[in-house]
Design an enzyme around this catalytic site. Sequence first.
Site: not given
Ligand code: UDP
Length: 326
Positions: A14, A38, A59, A102, A105, A148, A162, A189
Amino acid sequence: MTQKRVLITGAAGFLGSHLCDRFIKENYHVIGMDNLITGDLHNIEHLFKLSNFEFYHHDVSKFVHVPGNLDYILHFASPASPIDYLKIPIQTLKVGSLGIHNLLGLAKQKSARLLIASTSEVYGDPQVHPQTENYWGNVNPVGPRGVYDEAKRFQEAMTMAYHTYHGLETRIVRIFNTYGPRMRLNDGRVLPAFIGQALRGEDLTAFGDGSQTRSFCYVDDLVEGIYRLLLSDCVDPVNIGNPDEITIKDFAEEIIKLTGTNQKIIFKPLPTDDPKQRQPDITKAKALLGWEAKVSRAEGLKITYDYFKGLSKEKLYEDPLGRNFK
Ligand code: UDP
């Protein structure tokens, strides 16, 4: 004047694909790299016909070789949604640790400036609001997001080492929630989840009671901030995000209005370690880069919805990581 050369990792993703577009527009020679776990080649297929674009299917957790000189490296390869981290936790850790090693470097060998994509996740479930760059965070290293968050925190530490030890030119952007065309529809998301649900005629799933907040930045604004940061002399991390904060429940209501769906909001359990609130303090970006977000949520969401509406019916149910949405 010779054309500047930039390597962009995560180029088919994205953010990576939008960065490729921007650097092509600025007349750079762009080398895109992606392992396509992804990422999706559709995001960059329009660039393959250009003589100033090259693509390497590679990769970055493995040794990275790029012939010729490089002026800049932008490290944007990484899974970036909570569902991805659960599905591919080891790759998430490797790309943020072995991958950055990597690339550092490579940057050292080429005397290139390296910019890394860091994240608001380094602040964890923040106890300071809004989040300033000098807040050190509240992260659970062994929770589902730890793979993450800790990879990104390590990546910042390694990059800074670095810079101090080898004098490498480095930049660190802390990216807050960003949205726009080319997000993966079913990566879990919240924005693609809600729009996908509206398009499939399903109820919108708000997690918890929907009172948690996020602040959503349109992708073009983010890319502008990154571009300015790269060319600045700012070595310390800089937040880039739109401070316009909203609860997830209100956000779901905005999506219902935008899409005209007659579905309702249903509530599901809150995932572990889901941050309760998140808003960037962008004082630093404003002062040092003269940057702030320009695109309102209403404008950005409309463009994004139009993009998702234009996707094929199969795409609506497709899941690149093998989950079943049917
Ligand atoms: N969320 C939600 N319903 C969904 C997907 C995510 O309510 O179907 C909520 C999630 O629990 C979080 C917020 O939306 O509080 C943002 O989630 P996202 O995964 O987009 O990003 P992040 O949590 O990393 O900010």
